[in-house]
Design an enzyme around this catalytic site. Structure first.
Site, PDB file in Angstrom:
ATOM      1  CB  SER A 172      -1.165  -0.042   1.160  1.00  0.00           C
ATOM      2  OG  SER A 172      -1.928   0.864   1.180  1.00  0.00           O
ATOM      3  CG  ASP A 418      -6.694  -2.326  -3.755  1.00  0.00           C
ATOM      4  OD1 ASP A 418      -7.356  -2.168  -3.030  1.00  0.00           O
ATOM      5  OD2 ASP A 418      -5.214  -2.295  -3.505  1.00  0.00           O
ATOM      6  CG  HIS A 485      -5.258  -2.683  -0.158  1.00  0.00           C
ATOM      7  ND1 HIS A 485      -4.733  -1.818  -1.384  1.00  0.00           N
ATOM      8  CD2 HIS A 485      -4.742  -2.339   1.027  1.00  0.00           C
ATOM      9  CE1 HIS A 485      -3.756  -1.175  -0.514  1.00  0.00           C
ATOM     10  NE2 HIS A 485      -3.511  -1.460   0.696  1.00  0.00           N
TER      11      HIS A 485
END
EC number: 3.4.16.-
Length: 517
Positions: A172, A418, A485
């Site tokens: 991320s 995601d 994600h």
């Protein structure tokens, strides 16, 4: 007798060895009693006033001395890497009540040693000895903290790892942490100042590496996932056209957005285009419609993470009759993991705030005396954060240009559903990066498969090149089908297979991601 003396000596040696290892026992862990886990603090600045908490997990299936070391960071910015240990690819997950643990059979520790760092200072159990509410950080200061902590790991705390091959890995917003730290490490190695010169590569999962690409491609992703109609899409293409863009794929939608922190962009409703694209921006829309930002197709019928919940797990448990464990299963959720994603954060929050757990982890008295609670993410850090570097291209360029070893390998993987850091942005980013450095696409986009049953797991492609020093350079771009994600949580089996095959890949040779673990 001589043999009794020998036995006593052997037992004494074993006791000394065990005490020197300082393995910790996690309360509530009955599934893996022989887990080799250590924890402690690293100095994140030169004067030692900033203390970064860590977990060091030893490999299970490969001898510790032979297994590579993964140095892992979660993103946020401001989120703890312990969530990766307990919710993604660590060996243990937290049960619903927050008091016991159960085994994750797809843990990456089967194939690697893993160092989890709670970065930056102020996150989790990491703290500043001089400031009780340390929350003001930026991209550059975090890179320095991470760099100092990794040096301290190799030099002072765990010098036995100084000759290990190691990889930096992040997820991320770690798409910023990873390249920036890697650039510092490569520069230090080139000057022969870094304690471990066996830096082999970089792993980025669902990375936030270019703000413009991430934001603009989110519009494209949403448009092709039923978040607008064909007529409305045609209107968007007409009203949002930007100078020099010959196709909607190249529109700069950010011209019709606004931001206060240079990383989160909202539609600017004062413009016609802004009003049209607002429904396509998901969580960053002022009319957020409630879908799971991290996994487009995942649903939780109960939100266990609402900000005002006092103790949602306790309240839920109270409603479940004794011995009716099946009641824990979320019949309205779309996952097959007992809805773990729906309540994992709250279970972990409860577990890591237990007194016996913090005592087992050796949490500093100075941290405890501040009467704080461990949190998955430090929201004051996020709320005050202003992004400094919106594009990681310069840092990848520093890595590629200064790397002095025989080969440097990069894995960029993304879950394909995601919407926080979508796979299109990462694919476009790598394509542009490869073009800048003259890399060639040596493997065209195609499928890879999971397990001996050859179940399609996603797609991958490869770019290869070399720098002026003769170092071989490669970038593998991998998507994981059906994952959001948090790839190791959503698709644990394929994630383990992917990472293992990358770690064991040979420089200059194609990585076979389809090889079963």
């Amino acid at each position: 007798m001589w043999w009794t003396s020998l036995v006593f000596s052997v037992l004494l040696f074993d006791l000394i060895f065990i005490s020197n290892c300082d393995y910790i026992h996690l309360p509530g862990n009955s599934d893996i009693p022989d887990l080799k886990l250590q924890s402690g603090y690293l100095n994140a600045n030169e004067n030692g006033t900033q203390k970064m908490f860590y977990f060091l997990l030893e490999a299970r299936d490969i001898p510790v001395g032979e297994a590579s070391l993964i140095i892992w960071f979660n993103g946020g910015p401001g989120c703890s890497s312990l969530s990766a240990f307990f919710e993604e690819f660590g060996p243990l997950y937290v049960n619903f009540g927050g008091k016991s643990l159960f085994e994750n059979v797809h843990s990456w520790y089967h194939k690697a040693n893993i160092l989890f760092l709670e970065s930056p200072i102020g996150v989790g159990f990491s703290y500043d000895t001089e400031q009780s509410n340390f929350t003001k950080v930026n991209d550059d200061s975090i890179a320095e903290q991470n760099f100092n902590s990794v040096i301290d790991f190799f030099q002072r705390k765990h010098s036995s790892y100084v000759n290990h091959d190691f990889f930096i890995a992040a997820e991320s917003y770690g798409g910023v942490y990873g390249p920036m730290l890697s650039a510092l490490v490569v520069d230090s190695i080139s000057k022969r100042e870094f304690p471990n010169e066996n830096f082999k590569g970089l792993i980025i999962g669902n990375g936030f590496m270019n703000v413009k690409l991430s934001t603009n491609t989110m519009i494209l992703w949403s448009a092709y996932h039923d978040r607008t109609s064909p007529d409305e899409w045609d209107e968007i293409k007409e009203k949002c056209a930007t100078s020099g863009a010959h196709d909607v794929d190249y529109y700069d939608f950010m011209q019709f957005m606004k931001t206060t922190n240079k990383m989160d962009y909202l539609a600017d409703n004062s413009t016609e285009c802004g009003r049209l694209i607002e429904p396509l921006l998901g969580q960053f829309s002022e009319t957020f419609d409630g879908y799971d930002f991290f996994n487009y197709y995942h649903d939780c019928y109960t939100n266990f993470s609402i900000p005002n919940a006092t103790d949602p797990i306790k309240e839920t448990l109270a409603q479940i009759p004794r011995r009716r464990i099946s009641a824990l299963f979320n019949k309205h959720s779309t996952d097959g993991q007992a809805s773990y994603r729906c309540w994992a954060d709250d279970a972990l929050h409860k577990y890591l705030n237990l007194k016996e757990v913090q005592n087992a982890l050796g949490i500093d008295r100075a941290w405890k005396d501040r009467k704080k609670k461990w949190e998955v993410c430090n929201m004051p850090i996020y709320d005050q954060y202003v992004m400094t570097h919106q594009d990681m291209t310069p840092f990848f360029s520093k890595i590629f240009d200064k790397f002095t070893g025989p080969a440097f390998r990069v894995l960029i993987y993304s879950g394909d559903i995601d919407t926080a850091c979508n796979y299109l942005a990462d694919g476009y980013f790598v394509r542009d990066l490869a073009s800048i450095h003259g890399f060639k696409k040596t493997l065209k986009h195609g499928p890879w498969y999971h397990s001996e049953h050859k179940v399609i797991a996603g797609n991958f492609m490869r770019y290869e090149g070399a720098n002026h020093l003769g170092s071989k350079l490669s970038i593998d771009v991998v998507t994981v089908k059906g994952s959001g994600h948090f790839v190791p949580l959503d698709r644990p089996g394929p994630a383990l297979q992917m990472v293992h095959n990358f770690l064991t890949g040979k420089p200059g040779k194609m990585t076979n991601y389809t090889s079963p673990v």
